[in-house]
Structures are given as structure tokens and as C-alpha cells.
Design a protein around this motif. Structure first.
Motif, PDB file in Angstrom:
ATOM      1  N   ALA A 132      -9.981  -0.294   9.113  1.00 43.45           N
ATOM      2  CA  ALA A 132      -9.315   0.050   7.852  1.00 43.45           C
ATOM      3  C   ALA A 132      -9.760  -0.848   6.702  1.00 43.45           C
ATOM      4  CB  ALA A 132      -7.802  -0.044   8.028  1.00 43.45           C
ATOM      5  N   GLU A 133     -10.834  -1.585   6.867  1.00 40.57           N
ATOM      6  CA  GLU A 133     -11.302  -2.473   5.796  1.00 40.57           C
ATOM      7  C   GLU A 133     -11.575  -1.727   4.488  1.00 40.57           C
ATOM      8  OE1 GLU A 133     -14.909  -5.615   4.715  1.00 40.57           O
ATOM      9  OE2 GLU A 133     -14.610  -4.971   6.800  1.00 40.57           O
ATOM     10  N   PRO A 134     -12.120  -0.490   4.508  1.00 43.94           N
ATOM     11  CA  PRO A 134     -12.319   0.213   3.235  1.00 43.94           C
ATOM     12  C   PRO A 134     -11.017   0.440   2.472  1.00 43.94           C
ATOM     13  CG  PRO A 134     -13.612   1.249   4.977  1.00 43.94           C
ATOM     14  CD  PRO A 134     -12.704   0.258   5.643  1.00 43.94           C
ATOM     15  N   ILE A 135      -9.884   0.403   3.163  1.00 45.19           N
ATOM     16  CA  ILE A 135      -8.591   0.625   2.517  1.00 45.19           C
ATOM     17  C   ILE A 135      -7.946  -0.698   2.113  1.00 45.19           C
ATOM     18  CG2 ILE A 135      -6.257   1.535   2.828  1.00 45.19           C
ATOM     19  CD1 ILE A 135      -7.473   3.599   4.732  1.00 45.19           C
ATOM     20  N   ASN A 136      -7.795  -1.610   3.080  1.00 46.58           N
ATOM     21  CA  ASN A 136      -7.094  -2.867   2.760  1.00 46.58           C
ATOM     22  C   ASN A 136      -8.026  -3.985   2.320  1.00 46.58           C
ATOM     23  OD1 ASN A 136      -8.117  -3.982   5.264  1.00 46.58           O
ATOM     24  ND2 ASN A 136      -6.421  -2.967   6.331  1.00 46.58           N
ATOM     25  N   VAL A 173       0.835  -9.755   7.558  1.00 40.73           N
ATOM     26  CA  VAL A 173       2.275  -9.583   7.368  1.00 40.73           C
ATOM     27  C   VAL A 173       2.651 -10.231   6.048  1.00 40.73           C
ATOM     28  CG1 VAL A 173       4.585 -10.145   8.226  1.00 40.73           C
ATOM     29  CG2 VAL A 173       2.756  -9.587   9.844  1.00 40.73           C
ATOM     30  N   GLY A 174       3.449  -9.511   5.266  1.00 41.75           N
ATOM     31  CA  GLY A 174       4.044 -10.068   4.060  1.00 41.75           C
ATOM     32  C   GLY A 174       5.549  -9.928   4.165  1.00 41.75           C
ATOM     33  N   ALA A 175       6.297 -10.900   3.673  1.00 44.54           N
ATOM     34  CA  ALA A 175       7.756 -10.846   3.783  1.00 44.54           C
ATOM     35  C   ALA A 175       8.393 -11.608   2.634  1.00 44.54           C
ATOM     36  CB  ALA A 175       8.225 -11.420   5.114  1.00 44.54           C
ATOM     37  N   ASP A 186       0.863  -1.097   0.000  1.00 46.84           N
ATOM     38  CA  ASP A 186       0.000   0.000   0.000  1.00 46.84           C
ATOM     39  C   ASP A 186       0.864   1.098   0.000  1.00 46.84           C
ATOM     40  OD1 ASP A 186      -0.169   2.388   2.150  1.00 46.84           O
ATOM     41  OD2 ASP A 186      -2.071   1.788   1.537  1.00 46.84           O
ATOM     42  N   SER A 187       0.553   1.460  -0.723  1.00 46.81           N
ATOM     43  CA  SER A 187       1.465   2.540  -0.554  1.00 46.81           C
ATOM     44  C   SER A 187       0.676   3.750  -0.203  1.00 46.81           C
ATOM     45  CB  SER A 187       2.251   2.787  -1.834  1.00 46.81           C
ATOM     46  OG  SER A 187       1.391   3.275  -2.828  1.00 46.81           O
ATOM     47  N   SER A 188       1.272   4.542   0.656  1.00 50.77           N
ATOM     48  CA  SER A 188       0.651   5.806   0.966  1.00 50.77           C
ATOM     49  C   SER A 188       1.351   6.841   0.136  1.00 50.77           C
ATOM     50  CB  SER A 188       0.782   6.119   2.455  1.00 50.77           C
ATOM     51  OG  SER A 188       2.105   6.077   2.844  1.00 50.77           O
ATOM     52  N   SER A 189       0.605   7.674  -0.481  1.00 53.16           N
ATOM     53  CA  SER A 189       1.207   8.703  -1.310  1.00 53.16           C
ATOM     54  C   SER A 189       2.015   9.624  -0.450  1.00 53.16           C
ATOM     55  CB  SER A 189       0.111   9.476  -2.047  1.00 53.16           C
ATOM     56  OG  SER A 189      -0.618   8.610  -2.879  1.00 53.16           O
ATOM     57  N   ALA A 190       3.085  10.138  -1.022  1.00 55.99           N
ATOM     58  CA  ALA A 190       3.906  11.070  -0.269  1.00 55.99           C
ATOM     59  C   ALA A 190       3.084  12.288   0.056  1.00 55.99           C
ATOM     60  CB  ALA A 190       5.123  11.466  -1.102  1.00 55.99           C
ATOM     61  N   GLN A 191       3.185  12.718   1.284  1.00 60.67           N
ATOM     62  CA  GLN A 191       2.378  13.835   1.724  1.00 60.67           C
ATOM     63  C   GLN A 191       2.884  15.112   1.100  1.00 60.67           C
ATOM     64  OE1 GLN A 191       2.515  13.870   5.926  1.00 60.67           O
ATOM     65  NE2 GLN A 191       1.227  12.078   6.153  1.00 60.67           N
ATOM     66  N   HIS A 215      -2.533  -2.162  -1.193  1.00 63.31           N
ATOM     67  CA  HIS A 215      -3.029  -2.316   0.171  1.00 63.31           C
ATOM     68  C   HIS A 215      -3.154  -3.773   0.600  1.00 63.31           C
ATOM     69  CE1 HIS A 215      -3.610   1.958   0.390  1.00 63.31           C
ATOM     70  NE2 HIS A 215      -4.383   1.943  -0.663  1.00 63.31           N
ATOM     71  N   ARG A 216      -2.285  -4.628   0.106  1.00 62.67           N
ATOM     72  CA  ARG A 216      -2.072  -5.950   0.668  1.00 62.67           C
ATOM     73  C   ARG A 216      -0.572  -6.103   0.881  1.00 62.67           C
ATOM     74  NH1 ARG A 216      -6.410  -9.606   0.973  1.00 62.67           N
ATOM     75  NH2 ARG A 216      -4.891 -10.735   2.267  1.00 62.67           N
ATOM     76  N   ALA A 217      -0.207  -6.764   1.960  1.00 63.41           N
ATOM     77  CA  ALA A 217       1.182  -6.746   2.410  1.00 63.41           C
ATOM     78  C   ALA A 217       2.142  -7.383   1.409  1.00 63.41           C
ATOM     79  CB  ALA A 217       1.295  -7.438   3.771  1.00 63.41           C
ATOM     80  N   LEU A 218       1.812  -8.564   0.898  1.00 63.14           N
ATOM     81  CA  LEU A 218       2.765  -9.267   0.045  1.00 63.14           C
ATOM     82  C   LEU A 218       2.940  -8.572  -1.299  1.00 63.14           C
ATOM     83  CD1 LEU A 218       4.703 -11.615  -0.239  1.00 63.14           C
ATOM     84  CD2 LEU A 218       2.815 -13.005  -1.117  1.00 63.14           C
TER      85      LEU A 218
END
Length: 306
Positions: free
Chosen positions: A125-129, A98-100, A18-23, A219-222
Motif C-alpha cells: 500500500a505504499e502508493p497510498i500511504n 498507529v496514531g492515537a 486517510d480517509s476512504s471516500s464513501a462508496q 493517508h497517515r494515521a496521526l
């Protein structure tokens, strides 16, 4: 193509991150603002007032304690990781995924990977992930996955995360074990080639696209780990960028006037964050020397912006 792996199961064979956009950084008000300084430093101001008699530290002057930063060596094995959480506050929210990926630097190859869910009762946070809390409670071997995750941590020299300051705060809480390995932030501490035309703090999505990597999910870890691993595979000078990213860092304040504030903003400095009334960024001595404007090293015990 969208990853079809079942959430919560170990994903050790398929390599398809997920990336969060740079603020955006708000412009400061034009009035002169005094910035807090380290003990023993002369007072300096940031703003239109150019008549200050304060001492300005040139970008070429740095702490001798950081003199060995040039000899930092690149790690040989990385654990690229990402988390998904029920919120932003680790005191009240929980990590639910967790993704790794264990990544070998010299061969640019993935050695192992996994993804698993952790049980939670609710997910604000379900609406996001898009991970329903009910799915996290479906029977799956998350306890065994945690044990395998620990073996991956043990095998890595450095943990890498995009916005590591966010991800690392969840370890040692709830089900996640504490980790003692060094962390490297691919957003804050790694510098990317200028010809990729990235912002100083690129999102993982923008970073992937800059390296011509298709983005099929967010917005998923892996998936985020896979994007970052693919970027590393295409980075010819990865060893140097990792070594530079691991150099000791200190918090610096940009010594720029109000009319010159764009210089600090374009260099990735943030206004009022974390120090009130100043453009600041964490830099290595080498990075501070390379700037086109003067900077001042600040004491980390300064009062931070709320």
C-alpha cells in the motif's frame, strides 16, 4: 501546514489528524428480489412488485431490548485512533502505523497523542500511504510506543475510529495488543448535522472540511486523528452525538419499492451489502423510528452477500 514530525517517534507535545471516500451505491436491477429474513418473520420482497401480502414493520416499532438506548450516556474520555496497513486483509497483511489521541470530552481538549511505525518487510500500500517498508525498520522505540499506547487505551472510556470496523480488526494480531474497550465509529454510528451537507457516511476529509478544518495531508494515521479531534472540538453537541452513536444497533432492511429506492440510498442504506438483495443499514431504535419509510429488523445470522 504539513506535519513535520519524524515518522515512528512519539508525538506527545505537538498538536497540529486517510480517509476512504464513501462508496457509491449501485442501483439495484428493477426486477423483484427476495431478501432473506429472520426466522419467524413473514417473507417480504424488495422491488417493483407491490402486491406482496407480507407484513411490513413500521419504523416506529422496535425491539423492547433496545428501549434503554435513550439513556445511553456520553463517555468522558475518548481515544481517537487510526491505523495504516500494508493491505486490506488482516490475515495476510500487517499494520505498519498507529496514531492515537487521548481526548477529554468536557473540555474539548487533547490530553496526549502519539504516532509510531511498526516494522514490516514489504508494503503493497505504499502508493497510498507513502510509507516505504525500509523506513519502518529504521531503529526507533516502537516497542516502548506500544507500551505507552496501552496506557492510553487504559485511560479511555471509548475508542473512536473513522471506519472502526476496519481499524479494530488489526488489534490482537502481530505486534498490536487486543483491546477490550467499546468502539465507536465516527463514520457509521455518529450522525452529523444536516446543515453540514455531508453524505450519510462521510470521509474524514469531507468531515473536516465541513467543519472548516484545513486538510493538509492524507493517508497517515496521526493526521486523520487530528482532523477528527478538531471536529470534536468544534462540535457543540458532542456529548449528545457520542451518546446517540453508542446506542445499541441492529441491522434493518428498508421496506421500499424499486421506485422508492432513493429514500433508502439517501438515508445511508446499502444495496446488497451486507445482505444480498436488500437495502440495509445498522440503526438504533431511535434512528429507525425517525425514518420516513418502514424498515424491518433482520437476524444477524442471515446469509450475507459475498
Amino acid at each position: 501546514m504539513e506535519n513535520q514530525s519524524v515518522p515512528g517517534q512519539l508525538d506527545l507535545l505537538a498538536f497540529t489528524a486517510d480517509s476512504s471516500s464513501a462508496q457509491s451505491l449501485p442501483d439495484p436491477q428493477p426486477e423483484t428480489v427476495s431478501a432473506p429474513l429472520a426466522e419467524g418473520q413473514p417473507e417480504a420482497t424488495v422491488g417493483r412488485d407491490q402486491n406482496s401480502t407480507s407484513e411490513t414493520l413500521p419504523a416506529t416499532e422496535h425491539d423492547p431490548a433496545q428501549g434503554q438506548s435513550q439513556t445511553t450516556t456520553a463517555p468522558s474520555t475518548l481515544l481517537i485512533l487510526d491505523t495504516e496497513t500494508t493491505g486490506l486483509n488482516p490475515d495476510s497483511d500487517h499494520c505498519l502505523e498507529v496514531g492515537a489521541i487521548l481526548f477529554d470530552v468536557s473540555s474539548r481538549q487533547v490530553l496526549a497523542q502519539l504516532s509510531f511505525l511498526l516494522p514490516v518487510q514489504a508494503n503493497a500500500a505504499e502508493p497510498i500511504n507513502r510509507i516505504p517498508a525500509s523506513v519502518t525498520t529504521v531503529a526507533q522505540p516502537w516497542a516502548a510506543a506500544l507500551q505507552y499506547f496501552q496506557t492510553l487505551v487504559d485511560a479511555a472510556d471509548v475508542l473512536v475510529a473513522h471506519n472502526a470496523a476496519f481499524d479494530r480488526q488489526w488489534f490482537g494480531r502481530g505486534h498490536l495488543p487486543p483491546v477490550s474497550k467499546p468502539w465507536l465509529c465516527s463514520m457509521e454510528e455518529m450522525r452529523w448535522p444536516a446543515d453540514r451537507q455531508l453524505r450519510p457516511r462521510p470521509s474524514v476529509r469531507d468531515l473536516a472540511l465541513a467543519y472548516d478544518i484545513p486538510v493538509w495531508a492524507a493517508h497517515r494515521a496521526l493526521t486523520d486523528c487530528i482532523y477528527l479531534a478538531d471536529v470534536f472540538r468544534r462540535c457543540d453537541d458532542l456529548e449528545q452525538r457520542l451518546a446517540h452513536g453508542l446506542e445499541p444497533r441492529s441491522l434493518f432492511k428498508a421496506q421500499v419499492s424499486y421506485d422508492e429506492r432513493h429514500l433508502a440510498r439517501d438515508a445511508g442504506f446499502r444495496w446488497n451489502d451486507p445482505v444480498a438483495g436488500a437495502w440495509t443499514r445498522r440503526l438504533s431504535a431511535r434512528e429507525a423510528e425517525a425514518l420516513s419509510f418502514a424498515v424491518q429488523k433482520l437476524d444477524t445470522s442471515l446469509t450475507m452477500a459475498s
